[in-house]
Design a protein around this motif. Structure first.
Motif, short mmCIF file in Angstrom:
data_model
loop_
_atom_site.label_atom_id
_atom_site.label_comp_id
_atom_site.label_asym_id
_atom_site.label_seq_id
_atom_site.Cartn_x
_atom_site.Cartn_y
_atom_site.Cartn_z
N LEU A 166 42.99 62.65 35.10
CA LEU A 166 42.07 61.55 35.39
C LEU A 166 41.00 61.42 34.31
N ALA A 167 40.50 62.57 33.87
CA ALA A 167 39.46 62.55 32.84
C ALA A 167 39.97 61.95 31.54
N VAL A 168 41.13 62.42 31.08
CA VAL A 168 41.68 61.92 29.82
C VAL A 168 42.07 60.45 29.95
N GLU A 169 42.66 60.08 31.07
CA GLU A 169 43.06 58.69 31.29
C GLU A 169 41.85 57.75 31.22
N HIS A 170 40.73 58.17 31.82
CA HIS A 170 39.53 57.34 31.78
C HIS A 170 39.05 57.14 30.34
N LEU A 171 39.04 58.22 29.57
CA LEU A 171 38.61 58.12 28.18
C LEU A 171 39.58 57.26 27.37
N TYR A 172 40.85 57.41 27.63
CA TYR A 172 41.86 56.61 26.93
C TYR A 172 41.67 55.12 27.20
N HIS A 176 39.29 55.61 23.54
CA HIS A 176 39.21 56.86 22.77
C HIS A 176 40.61 57.41 22.49
N ARG A 177 40.78 57.88 21.25
CA ARG A 177 42.07 58.45 20.85
C ARG A 177 41.93 59.87 20.31
N PHE A 205 49.96 59.84 26.62
CA PHE A 205 49.28 58.77 25.89
C PHE A 205 49.43 58.89 24.38
N GLU A 206 50.28 59.86 23.96
CA GLU A 206 50.59 60.07 22.54
C GLU A 206 49.33 60.31 21.72
N LEU A 207 48.53 61.26 22.19
CA LEU A 207 47.29 61.63 21.51
C LEU A 207 47.48 62.96 20.79
N GLU A 208 46.49 63.34 20.02
CA GLU A 208 46.51 64.63 19.33
C GLU A 208 45.90 65.69 20.24
N ASP A 209 46.56 66.84 20.34
CA ASP A 209 46.04 67.94 21.15
C ASP A 209 44.91 68.62 20.39
#
Length: 329
Positions: A166-172, A176-177, A205-209
């Motif tokens: 949920l946290a990452v989805e909100h930022l996405y 934010h990438r 979301f195909e982001l960088e870890d």
């Protein structure tokens, strides 16, 4: 402070008679009961609850094992359990163990020796096999924030992975990438689960870890993790902190480094008791419903103590509270 001997002397009866009246464990005439009760009131006598429970075949004592008394999580947990069990006329005994298997086993042994009829365990160090063996030994216990296969009806758990997602989805969704994760050490079950949720969202979301795991879930750990992050990755635009105390530490670092939230860095955290709402600006948080989990645990334990059939506890889900710590890119 008055003693049972003082009550017996004033009432003109034996201490055994006083004990029978107070514990309702034997036949006494109405007149004798009235004399004892009157003496108790006049002397403001407070029975020793532990001593009374040790003398009974069954006990209303419930033992709670935690790994710390510090921090908002444990304060909320102990407070809510205390209130919930008191409402059911149960007495909560609390024992702290350090984060080692030997210390947790010793704490459980100590609580059992204090005539606890049931236990609430916030265990970090015991193995699944240890807990399965405890169940085979016919010990009534519930696990809070821990899942053990085979003990599903004793586990009150929270969806840590979903909270991170949920946290990452909100930022996405806010554009934010470059999203970093500040987590605790991987020895902790919750830290592993929260990072796993972060990693799953990064892949989706195909982001960088950009994982920065550092130390414990505390303010110093958050400060050092944020410092480490920005010494390596000044291009990060947002962070997900895996505990509210780490978030406080990260905010402290941003202040010292001259970074403004959310203008220079956006933040989402996990929060159990609104600690993040005292920060400025208030932090968008994924909520950890520790009070609700404590109430569910109390109800589960009381069912065990009453000999009622087990009902599988709820798995608690997170919600996100939107405040002012995230900038739209």
């Amino acid at each position: 402070m008055s003693s049972i001997n003082d009550v017996a002397k004033l009432a003109g009866v034996s201490t055994a008679t006083v004990s029978r009246v107070l514990n309702d464990t034997g036949q006494c005439s109405p007149r004798t009961q009235q004399k004892v009760i009157a003496a108790v009131k006049e002397l403001n006598y407070q029975p020793n609850i532990l001593a009374r429970s040790l003398a009974k075949a069954s006990s209303d004592n419930v033992g709670l094992m935690v790994n710390s008394y510090r921090g908002s999580f444990f304060a909320a947990l102990v407070s809510q359990l205390q209130e919930s069990f008191e409402n059911q006329n149960k007495f909560l005994l609390t024992c702290r163990a350090s984060s080692s298997r030997e210390s947790e086993l010793q704490a459980i042994s100590r609580l059992k020796s204090m005539s606890c009829a049931a236990l609430v365990l916030h265990s970090r160090a015991l193995t699944d096999e240890d807990l399965l063996q405890l169940a085979e030994d016919k010990v009534h216990f519930a696990l809070i924030d821990r899942f053990v296969p085979g003990l599903e009806d004793r586990c009150v758990t929270f969806k840590h992975r979903k909270s991170a997602r949920l946290a990452v989805e909100h930022l996405y969704k806010k554009g934010h990438r470059k999203i970093a994760c500040l987590s605790g050490t991987m020895e902790r079950h919750s830290a592993r689960e929260r990072y796993a949720g972060y990693a799953e969202a990064v892949e989706e979301f195909e982001l960088e870890d950009i994982h920065i795991g550092y130390g414990h879930y505390n303010q110093d750990g958050g400060y050092k993790a944020a410092e480490k992050l920005f010494s390596r990755r000044s291009d990060v635009t947002a962070i997900f902190t895996c505990s509210e105390q780490m978030c406080v530490g990260a905010y402290e670092y941003f202040h010292h480094a001259g970074l403004r939230v959310p203008d220079d860095i956006s933040v989402v955290s996990i929060d159990s008791v609104d600690v993040c709402q005292i920060l400025s600006p208030k932090v968008t948080t994924v909520t950890f419903p520790i009070e609700d989990m404590a109430i569910e645990t109390q109800e589960l334990v009381c069912r065990m103590m009453d000999g009622k059939p087990a009902i599988k506890p709820a798995v608690f889900t997170p919600n996100i509270k939107i405040f002012h710590s995230v900038k739209t890119l």
